[in-house]
Design an enzyme around this catalytic site. Structure first.
Site, mmCIF file in Angstrom:
data_model
loop_
_atom_site.group_PDB
_atom_site.id
_atom_site.type_symbol
_atom_site.label_atom_id
_atom_site.label_comp_id
_atom_site.label_asym_id
_atom_site.label_seq_id
_atom_site.Cartn_x
_atom_site.Cartn_y
_atom_site.Cartn_z
ATOM 1 N N GLU A 240 -14.745 -0.784 15.308
ATOM 2 C CA GLU A 240 -14.348 -2.002 16.025
ATOM 3 C C GLU A 240 -14.127 -1.756 17.517
ATOM 4 O OE1 GLU A 240 -10.902 -3.653 13.966
ATOM 5 O OE2 GLU A 240 -11.921 -3.283 12.060
ATOM 6 N N ASN B 116 0.874 -1.173 0.000
ATOM 7 C CA ASN B 116 0.000 0.000 0.000
ATOM 8 C C ASN B 116 0.910 1.221 0.000
ATOM 9 O OD1 ASN B 116 -1.772 2.052 0.483
ATOM 10 N ND2 ASN B 116 -2.704 1.136 2.295
ATOM 11 N N ARG C 70 -2.454 -2.040 -3.579
ATOM 12 C CA ARG C 70 -3.666 -1.255 -3.367
ATOM 13 C C ARG C 70 -3.602 -0.030 -4.276
ATOM 14 N NH1 ARG C 70 -4.901 3.190 0.980
ATOM 15 N NH2 ARG C 70 -7.088 3.498 0.499
ATOM 16 N N ARG D 62 -11.903 15.294 7.947
ATOM 17 C CA ARG D 62 -12.724 15.713 6.791
ATOM 18 C C ARG D 62 -14.121 16.098 7.252
ATOM 19 N NH1 ARG D 62 -11.180 10.473 4.080
ATOM 20 N NH2 ARG D 62 -9.132 10.846 3.149
ATOM 21 N N GLY E 147 -13.348 4.687 10.466
ATOM 22 C CA GLY E 147 -11.951 4.865 10.874
ATOM 23 C C GLY E 147 -11.657 6.345 10.868
ATOM 24 N N HIS F 22 -12.899 2.691 0.102
ATOM 25 C CA HIS F 22 -12.912 1.609 1.099
ATOM 26 C C HIS F 22 -13.588 0.351 0.546
ATOM 27 C CE1 HIS F 22 -13.056 4.955 4.387
ATOM 28 N NE2 HIS F 22 -11.810 4.531 4.267
ATOM 29 N N GLU G 205 -8.032 -5.341 5.204
ATOM 30 C CA GLU G 205 -7.881 -4.985 3.794
ATOM 31 C C GLU G 205 -6.698 -5.712 3.154
ATOM 32 O OE1 GLU G 205 -8.615 -0.806 5.134
ATOM 33 O OE2 GLU G 205 -9.335 -0.554 3.098
HETATM 34 P P1 ADP Z 1 -7.530 4.744 9.010
HETATM 35 O O1 ADP Z 1 -7.171 3.373 8.477
HETATM 36 O O2 ADP Z 1 -8.600 5.444 8.249
HETATM 37 O O3 ADP Z 1 -6.354 5.615 9.316
HETATM 38 P P2 ADP Z 1 -8.381 3.277 11.358
HETATM 39 O O4 ADP Z 1 -9.376 2.331 10.842
HETATM 40 O O5 ADP Z 1 -7.058 2.745 11.794
HETATM 41 O O6 ADP Z 1 -8.203 4.523 10.419
HETATM 42 O O7 ADP Z 1 -9.043 4.038 12.597
HETATM 43 C C1 ADP Z 1 -8.329 4.977 13.300
HETATM 44 C C2 ADP Z 1 -9.255 5.654 14.279
HETATM 45 O O8 ADP Z 1 -9.827 4.681 15.153
HETATM 46 C C3 ADP Z 1 -8.506 6.607 15.165
HETATM 47 O O9 ADP Z 1 -8.618 7.896 14.653
HETATM 48 C C4 ADP Z 1 -9.236 6.490 16.472
HETATM 49 O O10 ADP Z 1 -10.069 7.621 16.588
HETATM 50 C C5 ADP Z 1 -10.127 5.296 16.371
HETATM 51 N N1 ADP Z 1 -9.961 4.372 17.505
HETATM 52 C C6 ADP Z 1 -9.085 3.357 17.629
HETATM 53 N N2 ADP Z 1 -9.237 2.747 18.825
HETATM 54 C C7 ADP Z 1 -10.247 3.390 19.465
HETATM 55 C C8 ADP Z 1 -10.911 3.254 20.731
HETATM 56 N N3 ADP Z 1 -10.536 2.311 21.580
HETATM 57 N N4 ADP Z 1 -11.908 4.096 21.009
HETATM 58 C C9 ADP Z 1 -12.285 5.045 20.162
HETATM 59 N N5 ADP Z 1 -11.711 5.228 18.967
HETATM 60 C C10 ADP Z 1 -10.721 4.428 18.624
#
Ligand code: ADP
Length: 396
Positions: A333, A7, A90, A240, A209, A179, A383
């Site tokens: 998640e 990626n 990707r 965003r 995310g 996504h 992914e």
């Molecule tokens: P991306 O791949 O779009 O960068 P992710 O799927 O890794 O994002 O998600 C990242 C986001 O998940 C972080 O910005 C955070 O806000 C959130 N996150 C991760 N763990 C937790 C948690 N335990 N509680 C709340 N938010 C969480």
């Protein structure tokens, strides 16, 4: 077969080496600061992460270091590059040309280049990774897996904007969605878990995310999704804005004397959870701040959840029903209170969350009560594994 999943961004590159038979990750890591100085992170399965500074003037050096780490006598996980059977890349934007993953050839690379207009920050960076891999592994088959491809099944009613038709004809301005690899992977898995044929299911996937999007997946096909021509549309995200009144752009630009480029930076990088809260784009920071009484942080979390609720309503309507609503990605998640807040507003659909079952993080689980008419689930996305599976299917 071992599949290397790449990626590649403009200054970073994430990689995983996956055994396609066992679907185990043999090693994974990241190259950062490519073109500046260079940091390689390498983690063989079950072992600690190693971080080292390496000169990476271009992506070719970065990939060379990745391949060296994978084949290193002491810490490597394979003996030689002959053990890499294929590479899955990707690629962000496949435009209307790519409705599925494709084997990379001179022709398909040219077609991806032609989509670069639609993703000028991403596609060229993705292709740099492709070319660097081809240079170092000229005989290994490579596959492109697109973020947009899964959503190419959307009907015109969902993908056309209320704009002059010539913008679609001349510039391909339409909804593409992103996504896709995650929406496809998670919706398929959801059908398996609820024990219904995928071709016979109505599923809403909430990929929440840092970037966030919802999709409506009906009978195994994406029929609508919240991101649009670019990933800016739809939900409130980390930085965003998601949906806004487009007239705000002109209004604020005039007030603040900003150019269009500056306004786009505000909408992409300074808005969303970060913009509203003035604290952080990270859900965890906002929960901490809200717990200490920070009202803007609380508002940001509430607005985020509210927008998800609205889109779920829209997609349940678009599909005339829904069998399952599934949460995935960082917030989906892990954020128990966000899921709870969203699901409390879904009782009109007959969806009933079990708050005890909802107390989970990063695991696959049904979180609705047995009586719930709509199944609510958490399904971690993967992914990289999805890319490895697509790659295997095309090179086998
Ligand atoms: P991306 O791949 O779009 O960068 P992710 O799927 O890794 O994002 O998600 C990242 C986001 O998940 C972080 O910005 C955070 O806000 C959130 N996150 C991760 N763990 C937790 C948690 N335990 N509680 C709340 N938010 C969480």
């Amino acid at each position: 077969m071992n599949i290397l999943v790449i990626n590649c961004g403009s200054s970073s590159l994430k990689y995983q080496l996956i055994n396609s038979e066992t679907e185990d990750v043999l090693a994974k890591g990241l190259c950062e600061r490519i073109g500046i100085d260079g940091i390689l992170t390498y983690q063989p399965a079950g072992k600690d992460k190693e971080k080292s500074e390496k000169a990476m003037p271009t992506h070719t050096e970065a990939i060379k270091f990745v391949l060296e780490a994978l084949t290193n006598e002491k810490t490597g996980v394979i003996k030689s590059l002959a053990e890499v059977g294929a590479v899955g890349h990707r690629i962000v934007h496949g435009g209307e040309k790519f409705t599925a993953s494709t084997v990379l050839t001179a022709e398909t690379i040219k077609a991806i280049e032609e989509c670069s207009d639609l993703a000028p920050l991403h596609n060229p960076a993705n292709l740099i990774g492709v070319r660097a891999c081809q240079e170092l592994m000229p005989n290994v088959p490579m596959v492109a897996v697109f973020d947009t491809a899964f959503h190419q099944t959307m009907p015109k009613t969902a993908y056309l904007y209320g704009l002059p038709y010539e913008y679609y004809e001349n510039y391909k301005v339409r909804r593409y969605g992103f996504h896709g690899t995650s929406h496809s992977f998670v919706s398929k898995r959801t059908a398996e878990i609820i024990g219904k044929p995928y071709e016979d299911c109505k599923i809403i996937v909430c990929h929440l995310g840092n970037g966030a999007s919802l999709s409506a997946v009906m009978n195994g096909k994406s029929v609508d999704t919240s991101m649009g021509l670019t990933p800016l549309e739809g939900l409130v995200m980390g930085t965003r804005s998601g949906d806004i009144d487009p007239a705000i752009i002109e209004f604020v630009a005039k007030k603040e004397g900003k150019t269009l480029d500056e306004m786009m930076t505000v909408l992409n990088k300074k808005s969303g959870l970060l913009g509203i809260s003035c604290v952080s784009s990270d859900g965890r920071d906002l929960e901490d701040a809200a717990a200490k009484g920070d009202e803007k942080a609380q508002a940001a979390l509430d607005i985020f959840a509210y927008r998800v609720v609205k889109y779920i309503g829209a997609y349940a309507a678009a599909m005339n029903g829904v069998d399952a609503i599934v949460f995935t990605a960082g917030i989906g998640e892990n954020d128990i209170s966000c899921r709870s807040k969203v699901c409390k507003n879904l009782t009109y659909l007959g969806a009933e969350i079990d708050e005890e079952l909802n107390k989970c993080r990063g695991v696959e689980r049904i979180i609705s009560t047995p009586e719930s008419k709509v199944k609510l689930l958490v399904v971690p996305t993967n992914e990289e594994l999805a890319i490895a599976r697509e790659t295997l299917a095309l090179v086998k």
